[in-house]
Design a protein around this motif. Structure first.
Motif, mmCIF file in Angstrom:
data_model
loop_
_atom_site.group_PDB
_atom_site.id
_atom_site.type_symbol
_atom_site.label_atom_id
_atom_site.label_comp_id
_atom_site.label_asym_id
_atom_site.label_seq_id
_atom_site.Cartn_x
_atom_site.Cartn_y
_atom_site.Cartn_z
ATOM 1 N N CYS A 20 112.196 55.492 63.131
ATOM 2 C CA CYS A 20 113.095 56.560 63.582
ATOM 3 C C CYS A 20 112.240 57.640 64.249
ATOM 4 C CB CYS A 20 113.904 57.164 62.439
ATOM 5 S SG CYS A 20 114.977 58.487 63.078
ATOM 6 N N ARG A 23 112.977 61.291 63.207
ATOM 7 C CA ARG A 23 112.426 61.717 61.903
ATOM 8 C C ARG A 23 110.919 61.928 62.022
ATOM 9 N NH1 ARG A 23 113.661 57.408 58.780
ATOM 10 N NH2 ARG A 23 111.550 56.579 58.955
ATOM 11 N N ASN A 246 117.523 56.861 64.473
ATOM 12 C CA ASN A 246 117.970 55.534 64.030
ATOM 13 C C ASN A 246 118.704 55.684 62.704
ATOM 14 O OD1 ASN A 246 118.340 52.906 63.240
ATOM 15 N ND2 ASN A 246 116.190 52.565 62.696
ATOM 16 N N CYS A 252 116.982 56.642 56.264
ATOM 17 C CA CYS A 252 117.959 57.628 56.727
ATOM 18 C C CYS A 252 118.782 58.072 55.513
ATOM 19 C CB CYS A 252 118.849 57.017 57.812
ATOM 20 S SG CYS A 252 119.915 58.249 58.586
ATOM 21 N N CYS A 257 114.583 62.191 54.664
ATOM 22 C CA CYS A 257 114.526 62.743 56.021
ATOM 23 C C CYS A 257 114.791 64.249 55.988
ATOM 24 C CB CYS A 257 115.554 62.056 56.915
ATOM 25 S SG CYS A 257 115.521 62.760 58.574
ATOM 26 N N CYS A 263 121.131 66.229 61.613
ATOM 27 C CA CYS A 263 120.821 65.231 62.631
ATOM 28 C C CYS A 263 122.083 64.780 63.381
ATOM 29 C CB CYS A 263 120.163 64.026 61.971
ATOM 30 S SG CYS A 263 119.847 62.710 63.134
HETATM 31 S S1 SF4 Z 1 118.967 61.639 59.738
HETATM 32 FE FE1 SF4 Z 1 118.581 59.449 60.058
HETATM 33 S S2 SF4 Z 1 118.713 59.159 62.270
HETATM 34 FE FE2 SF4 Z 1 118.503 61.340 61.910
HETATM 35 S S3 SF4 Z 1 116.300 61.730 62.073
HETATM 36 FE FE3 SF4 Z 1 116.762 61.385 59.927
HETATM 37 S S4 SF4 Z 1 116.391 59.202 59.592
HETATM 38 FE FE4 SF4 Z 1 116.571 59.504 61.788
#
Ligand code: SF4
Length: 267
Positions: A20, A23, A246, A252, A257, A263
């Motif tokens: 990702c 991230r 992603n 995720c 994250c 996000c």
């Molecule tokens: S929320 Fe999910 S898609 Fe968004 S940056 Fe974090 S891991 Fe990536």
């Protein structure tokens, strides 16, 4: 056209970059941090205690397996960063870490001829790609094929029930560790990269340890006439500024994250 200002990429973050990019950018470019978690702390604990034991073997310092295990206990109960334990507990983590440490010291370590432990490379510039690689290689060992690197990996499925260690998908990270180890230690790395897997199961039977090897790990880093090398892909991605998200990434999650709540890619 690649920007001339180098961007630093930690070897351990490379798979996260491809998993990702949004991230990765939040953590490594914007400096956003998450508290650590129980699984990562357990992994760090086993890394710490086995490093003490292996360094003692190289130095002839005579530190026993039990004495070295105290480094794992300290890493769990006196971590140097905040830890969100959630469903895991320090008590369980200590039991697993000490047990895995003992298995490593009695099953894996006697088969190895280590020459260096936790080899830190401050910076390896890849000037034509305008990136700099950095990171710490767990071990350098001597084999019949010359020097090679070892990487310790802990996890729920690090070692299969047949004793095999999954190496698929680790080649480019191992390749980067080979480059870093060569730069930091000054010895040519010519043998197959070795992954030392340790299963973080709660039962003794489930706490399997094993090894797997990757030959010529560096070959995926450089391209050829038909394909682009992984380092060039990474350089293009970090210099493009197009850090797409992603939301199907395994990480995720609000626990992993730092931009989970804001996000846009999760919508
Ligand atoms: S929320 Fe999910 S898609 Fe968004 S940056 Fe974090 S891991 Fe990536």
């Amino acid at each position: 056209m690649i920007n001339p200002t180098p961007i630093i990429i930690r070897a351990s973050s490379l798979s996260g970059l491809f998993d990702c990019p949004a991230r990765w950018a939040a953590v490594h470019l914007e400096g956003r941090r998450m508290p650590s978690n129980g699984k990562a702390t357990l992994g760090r604990a086993v890394h710490a205690s086995t490093a003490v034991f292996d360094q003692s073997t190289i130095d002839g310092a005579g530190i026993t397996i039990e004495e070295a295990a105290s480094a794992a206990v300290d890493a769990i109960h006196k971590p140097d960063e905040d830890v969100l334990w959630e469903d895991d507990s320090p008590h369980d983590a200590e039991k697993i870490a000490v047990s895995l440490h003992k298995k490593y010291c009695t099953v894996i370590a006697p088969t190895q001829k280590y020459t260096a432990v936790e080899v830190k490379c401050e910076r390896l510039d890849i000037t034509d790609l305008s990136i700099a690689l950095t990171g710490t290689t767990d071990r350098v060992r001597e084999t019949d094929d010359g020097f090679s690197i070892c990487d310790l990996k802990t996890g729920k499925a690090a070692v299969g029930s047949d004793g095999s260690v999954k190496t698929q998908g680790h080649a480019y990270q191992m390749g980067v560790y080979e480059l870093l180890a060569e730069q930091a230690s000054g010895v040519p790395i010519t043998g197959a990269a070795q992954i030392i897997g340790m299963n973080t199961a709660k039962t003794d039977a489930g706490q399997r340890v094993g090894t797997g090897e990757i030959l010529d790990a560096r070959s995926v880093l450089v391209g050829d006439s038909e394909s682009t090398g992984v380092l060039e892909m990474a350089a293009k991605l970090v210099h493009s500024g197009d850090f797409y998200g992603n939301p199907k990434s395994m990480l995720c999650h609000k626990s992993y994250c730092p931009v989970f709540q804001i996000c846009k890619f999760r919508k």
